[in-house]
Structures are given as structure tokens and as C-alpha cells.
Scaffold this motif. Structure first.
Motif, PDB file in Angstrom:
ATOM      1  N   CYS A   1     -49.117  32.913  59.741  1.00  0.00           N
ATOM      2  CA  CYS A   1     -48.282  32.564  60.895  1.00  0.00           C
ATOM      3  C   CYS A   1     -47.203  31.537  60.559  1.00  0.00           C
ATOM      4  CB  CYS A   1     -49.151  32.046  62.041  1.00  0.00           C
ATOM      5  SG  CYS A   1     -49.892  30.427  61.701  1.00  0.00           S
ATOM      6  N   ALA A   2     -46.963  31.298  59.280  1.00  0.00           N
ATOM      7  CA  ALA A   2     -45.992  30.276  58.893  1.00  0.00           C
ATOM      8  C   ALA A   2     -44.579  30.638  59.353  1.00  0.00           C
ATOM      9  CB  ALA A   2     -46.013  30.086  57.384  1.00  0.00           C
ATOM     10  N   MET A   3     -43.880  29.668  59.935  1.00  0.00           N
ATOM     11  CA  MET A   3     -42.510  29.834  60.402  1.00  0.00           C
ATOM     12  C   MET A   3     -41.800  28.492  60.273  1.00  0.00           C
ATOM     13  SD  MET A   3     -43.391  31.836  63.967  1.00  0.00           S
ATOM     14  CE  MET A   3     -44.810  32.944  64.030  1.00  0.00           C
ATOM     15  N   MET A   4     -40.494  28.505  60.457  1.00  0.00           N
ATOM     16  CA  MET A   4     -39.717  27.272  60.507  1.00  0.00           C
ATOM     17  C   MET A   4     -39.770  26.741  61.939  1.00  0.00           C
ATOM     18  SD  MET A   4     -38.708  27.082  57.357  1.00  0.00           S
ATOM     19  CE  MET A   4     -37.574  25.679  57.448  1.00  0.00           C
ATOM     20  N   VAL A   5     -40.268  25.529  62.103  1.00  0.00           N
ATOM     21  CA  VAL A   5     -40.383  24.907  63.423  1.00  0.00           C
ATOM     22  C   VAL A   5     -39.520  23.655  63.435  1.00  0.00           C
ATOM     23  CG1 VAL A   5     -41.945  23.897  65.126  1.00  0.00           C
ATOM     24  CG2 VAL A   5     -42.733  25.783  63.668  1.00  0.00           C
ATOM     25  N   ASN A   6     -38.465  23.685  64.231  1.00  0.00           N
ATOM     26  CA  ASN A   6     -37.484  22.600  64.233  1.00  0.00           C
ATOM     27  C   ASN A   6     -37.024  22.250  62.820  1.00  0.00           C
ATOM     28  OD1 ASN A   6     -37.634  22.555  66.993  1.00  0.00           O
ATOM     29  ND2 ASN A   6     -38.661  20.579  67.158  1.00  0.00           N
ATOM     30  N   GLY A   7     -36.811  23.303  62.033  1.00  0.00           N
ATOM     31  CA  GLY A   7     -36.271  23.145  60.691  1.00  0.00           C
ATOM     32  C   GLY A   7     -37.271  22.854  59.598  1.00  0.00           C
TER      33      GLY A   7
ATOM     34  N   THR B   1     -36.580  16.137  71.644  1.00  0.00           N
ATOM     35  CA  THR B   1     -35.947  15.999  72.969  1.00  0.00           C
ATOM     36  C   THR B   1     -36.267  17.207  73.849  1.00  0.00           C
ATOM     37  OG1 THR B   1     -33.847  16.997  72.223  1.00  0.00           O
ATOM     38  CG2 THR B   1     -34.076  14.589  72.031  1.00  0.00           C
ATOM     39  N   GLN B   2     -37.542  17.531  73.894  1.00  0.00           N
ATOM     40  CA  GLN B   2     -38.060  18.619  74.721  1.00  0.00           C
ATOM     41  C   GLN B   2     -37.537  19.994  74.304  1.00  0.00           C
ATOM     42  OE1 GLN B   2     -40.584  16.558  75.869  1.00  0.00           O
ATOM     43  NE2 GLN B   2     -40.544  18.140  77.445  1.00  0.00           N
ATOM     44  N   LYS B   3     -37.026  20.111  73.084  1.00  0.00           N
ATOM     45  CA  LYS B   3     -36.490  21.372  72.583  1.00  0.00           C
ATOM     46  C   LYS B   3     -37.331  21.853  71.415  1.00  0.00           C
ATOM     47  CE  LYS B   3     -33.028  24.452  72.296  1.00  0.00           C
ATOM     48  NZ  LYS B   3     -32.510  25.287  73.385  1.00  0.00           N
ATOM     49  N   LEU B   4     -37.652  23.127  71.415  1.00  0.00           N
ATOM     50  CA  LEU B   4     -38.432  23.717  70.336  1.00  0.00           C
ATOM     51  C   LEU B   4     -37.650  24.894  69.757  1.00  0.00           C
ATOM     52  CD1 LEU B   4     -41.267  23.475  68.974  1.00  0.00           C
ATOM     53  CD2 LEU B   4     -42.024  25.277  70.523  1.00  0.00           C
ATOM     54  N   THR B   5     -37.419  24.846  68.453  1.00  0.00           N
ATOM     55  CA  THR B   5     -36.694  25.915  67.770  1.00  0.00           C
ATOM     56  C   THR B   5     -37.613  26.561  66.745  1.00  0.00           C
ATOM     57  OG1 THR B   5     -34.578  24.762  68.036  1.00  0.00           O
ATOM     58  CG2 THR B   5     -34.685  26.498  66.376  1.00  0.00           C
ATOM     59  N   VAL B   6     -37.726  27.878  66.804  1.00  0.00           N
ATOM     60  CA  VAL B   6     -38.611  28.615  65.903  1.00  0.00           C
ATOM     61  C   VAL B   6     -37.787  29.677  65.176  1.00  0.00           C
ATOM     62  CG1 VAL B   6     -40.761  29.899  65.682  1.00  0.00           C
ATOM     63  CG2 VAL B   6     -40.471  28.279  67.578  1.00  0.00           C
ATOM     64  N   ALA B   7     -37.915  29.695  63.849  1.00  0.00           N
ATOM     65  CA  ALA B   7     -37.135  30.622  63.026  1.00  0.00           C
ATOM     66  C   ALA B   7     -38.019  31.185  61.914  1.00  0.00           C
ATOM     67  CB  ALA B   7     -35.918  29.910  62.430  1.00  0.00           C
ATOM     68  N   PRO B   8     -37.581  32.270  61.265  1.00  0.00           N
ATOM     69  CA  PRO B   8     -38.359  32.819  60.150  1.00  0.00           C
ATOM     70  C   PRO B   8     -38.343  31.873  58.952  1.00  0.00           C
ATOM     71  CG  PRO B   8     -36.247  33.937  60.334  1.00  0.00           C
ATOM     72  CD  PRO B   8     -36.372  33.063  61.548  1.00  0.00           C
ATOM     73  N   LEU B   9     -39.338  32.000  58.094  1.00  0.00           N
ATOM     74  CA  LEU B   9     -39.419  31.169  56.904  1.00  0.00           C
ATOM     75  C   LEU B   9     -38.146  31.266  56.073  1.00  0.00           C
ATOM     76  CD1 LEU B   9     -43.033  31.638  55.491  1.00  0.00           C
ATOM     77  CD2 LEU B   9     -42.075  29.580  56.535  1.00  0.00           C
ATOM     78  N   ARG B  10     -37.710  30.138  55.586  1.00  0.00           N
ATOM     79  CA  ARG B  10     -36.526  30.066  54.740  1.00  0.00           C
ATOM     80  C   ARG B  10     -36.820  30.667  53.360  1.00  0.00           C
ATOM     81  NH1 ARG B  10     -33.395  24.839  52.499  1.00  0.00           N
ATOM     82  NH2 ARG B  10     -35.465  24.417  51.703  1.00  0.00           N
TER      83      ARG B  10
ATOM     84  N   ASN C   1     -51.350  31.074  49.484  1.00  0.00           N
ATOM     85  CA  ASN C   1     -50.106  31.834  49.400  1.00  0.00           C
ATOM     86  C   ASN C   1     -49.433  32.042  50.755  1.00  0.00           C
ATOM     87  OD1 ASN C   1     -50.124  32.359  46.499  1.00  0.00           O
ATOM     88  ND2 ASN C   1     -51.901  33.636  46.922  1.00  0.00           N
ATOM     89  N   CYS C   2     -49.352  30.980  51.520  1.00  0.00           N
ATOM     90  CA  CYS C   2     -48.708  31.061  52.829  1.00  0.00           C
ATOM     91  C   CYS C   2     -47.191  30.991  52.735  1.00  0.00           C
ATOM     92  CB  CYS C   2     -49.210  29.945  53.742  1.00  0.00           C
ATOM     93  SG  CYS C   2     -48.751  28.271  53.204  1.00  0.00           S
ATOM     94  N   SER C   3     -46.679  30.522  51.602  1.00  0.00           N
ATOM     95  CA  SER C   3     -45.246  30.427  51.301  1.00  0.00           C
ATOM     96  C   SER C   3     -44.544  29.267  51.990  1.00  0.00           C
ATOM     97  CB  SER C   3     -44.521  31.737  51.644  1.00  0.00           C
ATOM     98  OG  SER C   3     -43.284  31.832  50.985  1.00  0.00           O
TER      99      SER C   3
ATOM    100  N   ALA D   1     -40.700  28.066  51.148  1.00  0.00           N
ATOM    101  CA  ALA D   1     -39.665  27.892  52.166  1.00  0.00           C
ATOM    102  C   ALA D   1     -39.098  26.479  52.155  1.00  0.00           C
ATOM    103  CB  ALA D   1     -40.229  28.224  53.546  1.00  0.00           C
ATOM    104  N   ALA D   2     -39.912  25.514  51.745  1.00  0.00           N
ATOM    105  CA  ALA D   2     -39.472  24.117  51.734  1.00  0.00           C
ATOM    106  C   ALA D   2     -38.627  23.770  50.519  1.00  0.00           C
ATOM    107  CB  ALA D   2     -40.694  23.189  51.781  1.00  0.00           C
ATOM    108  N   CYS D   3     -38.656  24.617  49.494  1.00  0.00           N
ATOM    109  CA  CYS D   3     -38.065  24.273  48.198  1.00  0.00           C
ATOM    110  C   CYS D   3     -36.565  24.522  48.170  1.00  0.00           C
ATOM    111  CB  CYS D   3     -38.764  25.078  47.104  1.00  0.00           C
ATOM    112  SG  CYS D   3     -38.140  24.726  45.447  1.00  0.00           S
TER     113      CYS D   3
END
Length: 240
Positions: free
Chosen positions: A62-68, A84-93, A150-152, A156-158
Motif C-alpha cells: 500500500c506504499a504511496m506518496m503522502v504529502n510528498g 494545514t488540514q490538507k492531505l495529498t496522495v500520489a503514486p510512489l516516485r 521490498n515495499c519500494s 521512491a525516497a532516493c
């Protein structure tokens, strides 16, 4: 926005591009980011694509980008990451997008294999099992690395992966270090050869994002440093 609602932006698209789409999601106690994504899929848009399995922090799917930041969304509570009450969810980098939040893991595992991350057996199944001293320094090093699932997230952080498509990445190199320290692996030189070339361990810039964000609290940067030492020692040994 009401106090009982979250402003959530979710990336929608595929390999050809996309955009963020905004949703209002009911706020709940002990709510995880995966709960939020699931609510949107179940109540707002059934076409939303994402990946998950166990929901309890064991599989890493379930790994994803959460607020970057790359995270396991099933173990990430909304209240801890709200900006600031905002949640941003994106696919893994650093991975190709299949659709929405689901990424193609093939490049990640291709590098895992390219780093000689497949066990090189020293015995057949018909041979007697030889004991391994669990307290030996090499076994202790190997034991740390086998906790990687191996969640990656580290991949994604690298930033080195971002800037160098050939770089094998932290997980693949940590796997190589694990096998290098495994007394049951029969081809340590093949491992060193695999990780010392273009895109190998010496491309690591030692920024440490892999270690910082690993959900299992592993230390890929330490493993990569071990490979750097081992490949250098092998190089000079061959020169003699």
C-alpha cells in the motif's frame, strides 16, 4: 471545510500524465491514509486504482506518496501527516504509473535481480544442512537485511534513483549485501561484480533518505557502505 471533513487531493492518471483531483472525505478517529483512499474508491469514484493487501503493515503493497513522503498508507494515521488540514496522495516516485496510485514494480525487481539478488546455492537439496553460527558478524549483518519486504519506499525516497535511471537503488543493494554476508551463498564475487559497475553501489551519494524513510527501520545506507568497502577491497586484491 467543515471540522468533520478532510480536504484530500489524489493523483489521477497513467503513464501518459494526469492531475490531482480533490475530494471531501469524512474525518474519523484513528483514520489511516489507506482508509481515506478506500473511502474515496468506495463512495466517490469506483474507478480509482490503488494497491493494498494486508492492511496491517506486513506486506508493504500500500506504499504511496503522502504529502510528498513515501509511506505505508495502512500504518500512516491522518492526524500525524495533515498539512494545514490538507492531505495529498500520489503514486510512489521513481516508478512508472499504471493507473492512479498503482505503480509498475517491474523496474524495481529487475534491478533487484540485476544486483545478483537471487541466491546462489552452495548445496543441493540432497546434501546435508550445514549449521550457521547465528552469532557470527556476517550472519548478524544478513539477518538485518532479510527484514526487507521490498515495499519500494526507499526506492521512491532516493534522489539518486531520480537522477540516474541506471542506479540499482537501496533495496537491491541491501539485498546484495545480505547475500554477500550469507554463508550459504556460493558466489560472493558475482555479487561484487554486479554491484560495482555502472549504476552500482559507488553511485550512492549517501544522502540517507532510504534509511530515514524505511518503515521497517532498516539501514540500506549502511549496507551500501559495506558493499563499497567490499568492492574496493576486491578490486585491489585483483590488482596484486
Amino acid at each position: 471545510m467543515g471540522r468533520d471533513e478532510l480536504d484530500v487531493s489524489i493523483w489521477r492518471g497513467d503513464a501518459n500524465g494526469g492531475r490531482f483531483e480533490d475530494f471531501k472525505v469524512p474525518a474519523q478517529d484513528s483514520q489511516t491514509v489507506l482508509d481515506v483512499v478506500s473511502w474515496v474508491q468506495q463512495n466517490e469514484d469506483p474507478t480509482l486504482s490503488y494497491r493494498y493487501a494486508c492492511r496491517v503493515g506486513m506486506c508493504g503493497s500500500c506504499a504511496m506518496m503522502v504529502n510528498g513522503v513515501p509511506r505505508w498508507t495502512c500504518r500512516t494515521h491522518v492526524k500525524k501527516v495533515l498539512d494545514t488540514q490538507k492531505l495529498t496522495v500520489a503514486p510512489l516516485r521513481n516508478l512508472p504509473v499504471i493507473k492512479d496510485l498503482a505503480t509498475d514494480m517491474d523496474p524495481f525487481f529487475d534491478k533487484w535481480v540485476k544486483a545478483a539478488g537471487v541466491h546462489h546455492p552452495s548445496k543441493t537439496r540432497d546434501d546435508p544442512i550445514e549449521p550457521v553460527n547465528p552469532a557470527s558478524p556476517a550472519r548478524l549483518e544478513a539477518d538485518i537485511g532479510i527484514e526487507c519486504i521490498n515495499c519500494s519506499v526507499c526506492y521512491a525516497a532516493c534522489d539518486t534513483v531520480t537522477g540516474n535511471a541506471d542506479y540499482l537503488g537501496p533495496a537491491a543493494l541491501q539485498r546484495a549485501w545480505t547475500l554477500y554476508n550469507d554463508a550459504k551463498d556460493a558466489d560472493h564475487q558475482t555479487i561484487l561484480d554486479a554491484v560495482s559497475g555502472n549504476g552500482g553501489c559507488h553511485n550512492c551519494h549517501s544522502q540517507g533518505s532510504c534509511t530515514l524513510y524505511c518503515p521497517n527501520e532498516l539501514n540500506p545506507m549502511k549496507a551500501i557502505a559495506g558493499l563499497k568497502r567490499a568492492t574496493a577491497a576486491s578490486f585491489f586484491k585483483r590488482r596484486k
